[in-house]
Design a protein around this motif. Structure first.
Motif, short mmCIF file in Angstrom:
data_model
loop_
_atom_site.label_atom_id
_atom_site.label_comp_id
_atom_site.label_asym_id
_atom_site.label_seq_id
_atom_site.Cartn_x
_atom_site.Cartn_y
_atom_site.Cartn_z
N LEU A 62 -5.48 -1.04 -20.13
CA LEU A 62 -6.11 -0.76 -18.84
C LEU A 62 -5.11 -0.76 -17.69
O LEU A 62 -5.28 -0.04 -16.72
CB LEU A 62 -7.19 -1.80 -18.57
N GLU A 63 -4.04 -1.56 -17.84
CA GLU A 63 -3.09 -1.63 -16.73
C GLU A 63 -2.49 -0.27 -16.44
O GLU A 63 -2.01 0.00 -15.36
CB GLU A 63 -2.01 -2.67 -17.00
N ARG A 64 -2.52 0.61 -17.45
CA ARG A 64 -1.93 1.92 -17.22
C ARG A 64 -2.91 2.89 -16.56
O ARG A 64 -2.50 3.83 -15.90
CB ARG A 64 -1.51 2.53 -18.56
N VAL A 65 -4.21 2.72 -16.81
CA VAL A 65 -5.13 3.80 -16.45
C VAL A 65 -6.18 3.46 -15.41
O VAL A 65 -6.72 4.36 -14.78
CB VAL A 65 -5.87 4.34 -17.70
N VAL A 66 -6.48 2.16 -15.23
CA VAL A 66 -7.70 1.87 -14.48
C VAL A 66 -7.65 2.39 -13.05
O VAL A 66 -8.66 2.79 -12.48
CB VAL A 66 -8.05 0.36 -14.56
N GLY A 86 -20.58 -5.27 -25.60
CA GLY A 86 -20.55 -5.82 -26.96
C GLY A 86 -21.14 -4.83 -27.91
O GLY A 86 -21.75 -3.85 -27.50
N PRO A 87 -20.98 -5.06 -29.24
CA PRO A 87 -21.50 -4.11 -30.22
C PRO A 87 -23.01 -3.97 -30.08
O PRO A 87 -23.72 -4.97 -30.03
CB PRO A 87 -21.13 -4.72 -31.57
N GLY A 88 -23.47 -2.73 -29.99
CA GLY A 88 -24.90 -2.49 -29.93
C GLY A 88 -25.52 -2.80 -28.58
O GLY A 88 -26.73 -2.67 -28.41
N GLU A 89 -24.73 -3.24 -27.60
CA GLU A 89 -25.30 -3.52 -26.29
C GLU A 89 -25.24 -2.27 -25.42
O GLU A 89 -24.35 -1.43 -25.59
CB GLU A 89 -24.53 -4.65 -25.60
N ALA A 90 -26.18 -2.16 -24.50
CA ALA A 90 -26.23 -0.97 -23.66
C ALA A 90 -25.05 -0.96 -22.69
O ALA A 90 -24.64 -2.02 -22.21
CB ALA A 90 -27.54 -0.94 -22.88
N PRO A 91 -24.50 0.21 -22.42
CA PRO A 91 -23.35 0.27 -21.51
C PRO A 91 -23.75 0.07 -20.05
O PRO A 91 -24.89 0.31 -19.67
CB PRO A 91 -22.82 1.68 -21.73
N VAL A 92 -22.79 -0.41 -19.27
CA VAL A 92 -22.99 -0.57 -17.84
C VAL A 92 -22.02 0.39 -17.15
O VAL A 92 -20.87 0.49 -17.55
CB VAL A 92 -22.66 -2.01 -17.40
N THR A 93 -22.50 1.08 -16.13
CA THR A 93 -21.65 2.05 -15.45
C THR A 93 -21.46 1.64 -14.00
O THR A 93 -22.38 1.07 -13.40
CB THR A 93 -22.32 3.44 -15.48
N GLY A 94 -20.30 1.88 -13.45
CA GLY A 94 -20.10 1.56 -12.05
C GLY A 94 -18.74 1.96 -11.57
O GLY A 94 -17.99 2.62 -12.28
N THR A 95 -18.41 1.53 -10.36
CA THR A 95 -17.09 1.83 -9.82
C THR A 95 -16.08 0.98 -10.58
O THR A 95 -16.42 -0.08 -11.10
CB THR A 95 -17.01 1.46 -8.33
N PRO A 96 -14.83 1.43 -10.62
CA PRO A 96 -13.83 0.66 -11.35
C PRO A 96 -13.75 -0.79 -10.85
O PRO A 96 -13.75 -1.72 -11.66
CB PRO A 96 -12.54 1.41 -11.06
N ALA A 97 -13.72 -1.00 -9.52
CA ALA A 97 -13.57 -2.37 -9.02
C ALA A 97 -14.78 -3.22 -9.41
O ALA A 97 -14.62 -4.36 -9.85
CB ALA A 97 -13.40 -2.35 -7.51
N GLY A 98 -15.96 -2.65 -9.29
CA GLY A 98 -17.17 -3.38 -9.63
C GLY A 98 -17.20 -3.76 -11.09
O GLY A 98 -17.56 -4.89 -11.46
N MET A 99 -16.82 -2.83 -11.95
CA MET A 99 -16.86 -3.08 -13.38
C MET A 99 -15.81 -4.09 -13.80
O MET A 99 -16.04 -4.93 -14.66
CB MET A 99 -16.64 -1.77 -14.15
#
Lengths: 542, 402
Positions: free
Chosen positions: A203-207, A218-231
């Motif tokens: 992540l240090e290269r791309v975020v 986690g495996p099988g958990e629903a994804p969360v979407t947001g701004t990079p800083a928030g996430m």
């Protein structure tokens, strides 16, 4: 541009736990969207559903609906999506169909039936866009890692896809080559309006380039979407710059070194000015001639090219040395020379008093162990248990030695597991245990953090520190500047087979912008390199 | 790192660069005089088909003689052209393997002649091996016994012929990019061709896998040599190859391999009828030609069958939507190269008419083979590509630097 509607993917029969569940999100056109999460949460599966390779190619059951530019992936096979989605994986060599750069760039267009005149123009444009014009006639096998990855990206770009899907595009690359690739992606998003969906562990290269972050917690958990800083504030995986921001209590969290440096003034004041927490090697200088590794004026040639020239290097017991340098600089050759895979063309190599290439493998095992870049190469057996038994036998160790090591490094893995079913980090730990069964005083690791997430990396750091404290000398070849900063006592930089820098980690990595870890860049000129060091220093100052 | 080579002015001498890069060029005589020939860049590369025609011409010539001097000359001609005109690409390195294969063929042929005897009657006995008594039902087979010089010489000539054929094929392999040849296939066959080329690139990958895994055995403290080591890495190597092929198939699919254009039903049916009918016609025609009874209808049926099959292929090509990126052009140089091969073949066939004895020196009685002047001169025509084909590009940037 990409819409996921209640998507879940299950491999195997219906009773198996879903690899991906409850994905319901939209990636808007022209965004660079980063997919983050620990290993094994289904990042690759999610990427595969976009190109249609999941489920058309991998099998499994896809529920819900994925549409890309209005096309439903259930009814369109990957080849029918080829004009809207371009996919690039971690290993560019696995992606190449032809043998020269120019043919590779044209291959996708040929399949789509693009007119010859258009193909010619687009190939020239892409060669310029990716800086490949000088390499146009070169066979693909002769390119460096960064060049290959750029060709792989170029080969999907020529068809002008609306969406680019990348699975760990920079994991195998040195920092410089990674910058090259990321600069190209930036340009695509800005100039061409391409939508990019990318998964990456480093992540240090791309975020800092991302517009949007999708977190798979986690495996099988629903994804969360947001701004990079928030996430990043809630993500279990985060780069050092974010960890430092959290430690210092900055809000919003900085994502780039530049952001963080602007706010670092107050933190710098709180930090003591002593050089307190820097790692010190435990130098138990052994008798001359029996150091774990002694390399003097070593030269190695591969055919007509010199892979190593006049290398001199000594590793003391308990010392951790990081060997760095760009892809193809000779790091792996150095490690392989230490286990006798290359006969020196000049100079000498001695490990624990023996000459590796003249020593029988069974005897050499007691002096030096190498975990290769692909740990799987070391594993032959069908189960973890059998692998351990074989390792004990090879090493002449007490039965159960290797198994005890595995339990220590890799708790909770049953004997009957197939090594192939382990995650990347688990497999590395198993290979490490196999090598350690012979208790070699010198341990060599080639690119140990490739494909590891931050949690697995932290475990590896702890394990290696423990081993060094027990007196093992460790030499690792790595591109991971954060790992080197955290672990190594000494850094050796190799370029074109020659040592160009050799000294304490703090001096060497800070001196070069390419190899400096994020914390050092933020807190310069203060001597701290990693977040744990800063944390310790702050606690001390309190 | 500089990848660009010094530009050569047409007709002018190469200005000697200060860093001494010119040394490697001037050392090789054919390259010294390359200034009027283009570098083998993408646009100037000789058509792969021309190399194959040239090599097949040499191979045809080789199959028409057993004279060891002529065969040796043919092999040297092929070798010289390869040395002068091959590139540094991976496929170009296969020439050495073909040479070794040729030597192995000669060796095996000689060993068989030595151990199993030879049908050639001979008088010069070299050694007498103990003969293994065989039961009655194995009459005609002999193991051991007297070894004649004549038999060995005959085997040597025979083996040499086969080795020369192999070397010619090897030369074509080293000079022409197999993938480029594919581009000249009709559209309907393209996909099958890709499969073949991909399969061919797997062999080098397998070799490097075996090397890597054998090296890894060393890390486990096991012997890295010997047949046992090779057997034990077999399974992981196969697993690796399988995984790679699956990954490649996925990549190819995602890049549009196998996309088909929609064609009207009638066209599809016509294609099937033409292809099937054509194949039946070819079979029937061939049978007619070979059987005594059907000599009359054989030729026309064969021709009609071939035409139908070709039409089927052409129609089938419409189903594939592929286009071709910069296909090789068949230019004057390609004509010259293929013509030189054809000329060697034709002259050798003709020589069989006027000098059969010189082309097939007898093994009984033993005579020293002579070099017939005119056939030898005609073989030298095969050297033409070493002068007219585009010169290979710079080897690799590193070597240029040195």
């Amino acid at each position: 541009m990409i819409r996921f509607e209640q998507v879940s993917v299950t491999y195997g029969d219906d009773t198996a736990a879903p690899a991906l569940d409850g994905v319901d999100l939209t990636v808007p056109e022209g965004e660079l969207c980063l997919l983050v999460g620990p290993s094994g949460v289904g990042k690759s599966t999610l990427l595969g559903t976009v190109s249609g390779l999941v489920p058309h190619f991998t099998g499994g059951t896809l529920r819900g609906r994925v549409t890309v530019a209005g096309r439903d992936t259930r009814t369109h096979r990957p080849r029918e999506l080829a004009d809207v989605v371009g996919t690039v994986g971690q290993d560019p060599l696995a992606h190449f169909v032809t043998d020269t750069v120019e043919d590779e760039l044209a291959y996708g267009m040929e399949s789509l039936g693009v007119a010859p005149a258009v193909m010619r123009r687009r190939v020239e444009e892409t060669l310029d866009l990716l800086g490949l014009a000088g390499l146009r006639d070169r066979p693909l096998a002769t390119l460096s890692g960064g060049q290959q990855q750029r060709v792989a990206i170029g080969s999907v770009l020529t068809t002008h896809p609306k969406v680019l899907v990348l699975d760990e595009p920079t994991s195998a690359l040195d920092p410089g080559a990674a910058e090259e690739v990321l600069a190209v992606l930036q340009r695509l998003v800005h100039d061409l309006g391409t939508t990019v969906l990318m998964a990456e562990h480093r992540l240090e290269r791309v975020v800092q380039y991302a517009d949007q972050v999708i977190l798979l917690p986690g495996p099988g958990e629903a994804p969360v979407t947001g701004t990079p800083a928030g996430m990043m504030a809630i993500s279990p995986v985060r780069p050092p710059v974010v960890s430092l921001g959290r430690l210092a209590g900055w809000s919003p969290l900085p994502l780039s070194v530049r952001d963080a440096r602007r706010r670092a003034a107050s933190l710098k004041e709180r930090l003591p000015e002593t050089e307190a927490a820097l790692p010190k090697p435990r130098r138990e200088s052994g008798k001359a001639g029996s150091e774990p590794a002694e390399v003097t004026h070593l030269s190695v040639r591969h055919g007509r090219t010199a892979a190593l020239r006049d290398i001199t290097l000594t590793a003391a017991p308990g010392e951790i040395i990081a060997v760095m340098g760009r892809n193809g600089a000779g790091k792996s050759t150095l490690l392989r020379s230490l286990v006798g895979m290359h006969r020196p063309n000049g100079g000498s190599v001695r490990v624990g008093g023996v000459t590796p290439h003249r020593t029988a493998p069974a005897e050499l095992l007691r002096h030096v162990g190498l975990v290769p870049q692909e740990p799987r190469d070391l594993l032959y057996a069908d189960t973890v248990g059998a692998e351990c038994a074989a390792a004990d036998e090879d090493a002449g160790a007490e039965p159960g030695t290797c198994r005890a090591l595995v339990s220590e490094l890799l708790p909770g893995v049953p004997d009957a597991t197939h090594p192939r079913d382990l995650s990347e980090g688990q497999r590395l730990a198993l290979a490490l245990a196999v090598v350690l069964a012979a208790r070699p005083p010198l341990l060599l690791l080639d690119e140990p953090t490739r494909g590891l997430d931050y949690a697995a990396k932290e475990r590896l750091v702890e394990i290696l520190r423990g081993l060094a404290a027990e007196g093992h000398a460790i030499v690792m070849a790595t591109h991971d500047v954060e790992l080197a900063a955290e672990l190594a006592h000494r850094v050796v930089v190799i370029a074109e087979g020659e040592v160009v820098a050799d000294g304490p980690t703090a001096e060497v990595v800070v001196a070069s912008p390419a190899f400096a870890p994020q914390v050092a860049k933020i807190l310069a000129p203060l001597p701290w390199l990693t977040v744990p060091q800063v944390r310790a220093a702050l606690e001390e100052a309190r | 790192m500089t990848t660009d080579t010094p530009t050569r002015a047409p007709g002018g001498r190469l200005p000697r660069p200060a860093r001494g890069a010119g040394l490697s060029h001037s050392a090789a005589p054919p390259r010294e005089r390359d200034q009027r020939r283009p570098r083998a860049t993408r646009a100037e590369t000789l058509h792969a088909g021309a190399w194959w025609l040239w090599a097949l011409g040499l191979a045809t010539a080789a199959s028409r003689t057993t004279n060891p001097l002529l065969l040796g000359l043919l092999v040297s001609v092929a070798g010289y052209v390869v040395a002068a005109r091959r590139t540094d690409a991976p496929w170009a390195r296969s020439y050495g393997a073909f040479l070794k294969l040729g030597l192995a063929v000669i060796g095996i042929r000689l060993v068989f002649a030595f151990a199993l005897g030879s049908p050639i009657p001979g008088t010069h006995t070299l050694v007498t091996l103990p003969e293994v008594p065989l039961p009655d039902w194995a009459q005609g087979v002999r193991i051991g016994g007297r070894v004649h010089a004549e038999g060995l010489v005959f085997a040597l000539y025979d083996g040499l012929k086969l080795a020369a054929l192999l070397v010619c094929v090897g030369a074509a392999n080293a000079l022409a990019n197999p993938a480029r040849l594919l581009k000249s296939l009709p559209g309907a066959l393209y996909e099958a061709g890709v499969a073949v080329v991909v399969a061919m690139t797997f062999a080098p990958n397998l070799v490097s896998d075996v090397q890597r895994l054998r090296a890894a055995r060393r890390l486990r403290g096991r012997a890295d040599r010997g047949p046992k080591a090779l057997l034990q890495v077999g399974l992981p190597v196969l697993e690796g190859a399988l995984e790679r092929s699956v990954a490649l198939a996925a990549a190819m699919d995602a890049r549009g391999y196998g996309r088909t254009a929609r064609v009207p039903r009638a066209v599809r049916h016509t294609t099937s009828v033409l292809t099937l009918g054509g194949l039946v016609g070819v079979c029937a025609g061939t049978y007619g030609l070979l059987a005594d009874a059907g000599a009359g209808y054989g030729t026309p049926v064969l021709v009609a069958g071939l035409a139908a099959a070709l039409a089927g292929l052409w129609l089938g090509g419409r189903r594939s939507a592929r286009t071709r990126y910069r296909p090789d052009r068949w230019g004057v140089r390609a004509w010259l190269v293929s013509a030189s091969g054809a000329a060697v073949a034709a002259l050798m066939v003709w020589a069989n008419g006027y000098a059969p004895a010189a082309l097939h020196p007898p093994a009984v009685p033993l005579t020293a083979p002579e070099l017939p002047l005119w056939p030898a001169a005609s073989i030298l025509l095969g050297l033409l590509p070493a002068f007219v084909a585009p010169a290979p590009g710079p080897r690799s940037p590193e070597e240029e630097e040195q």
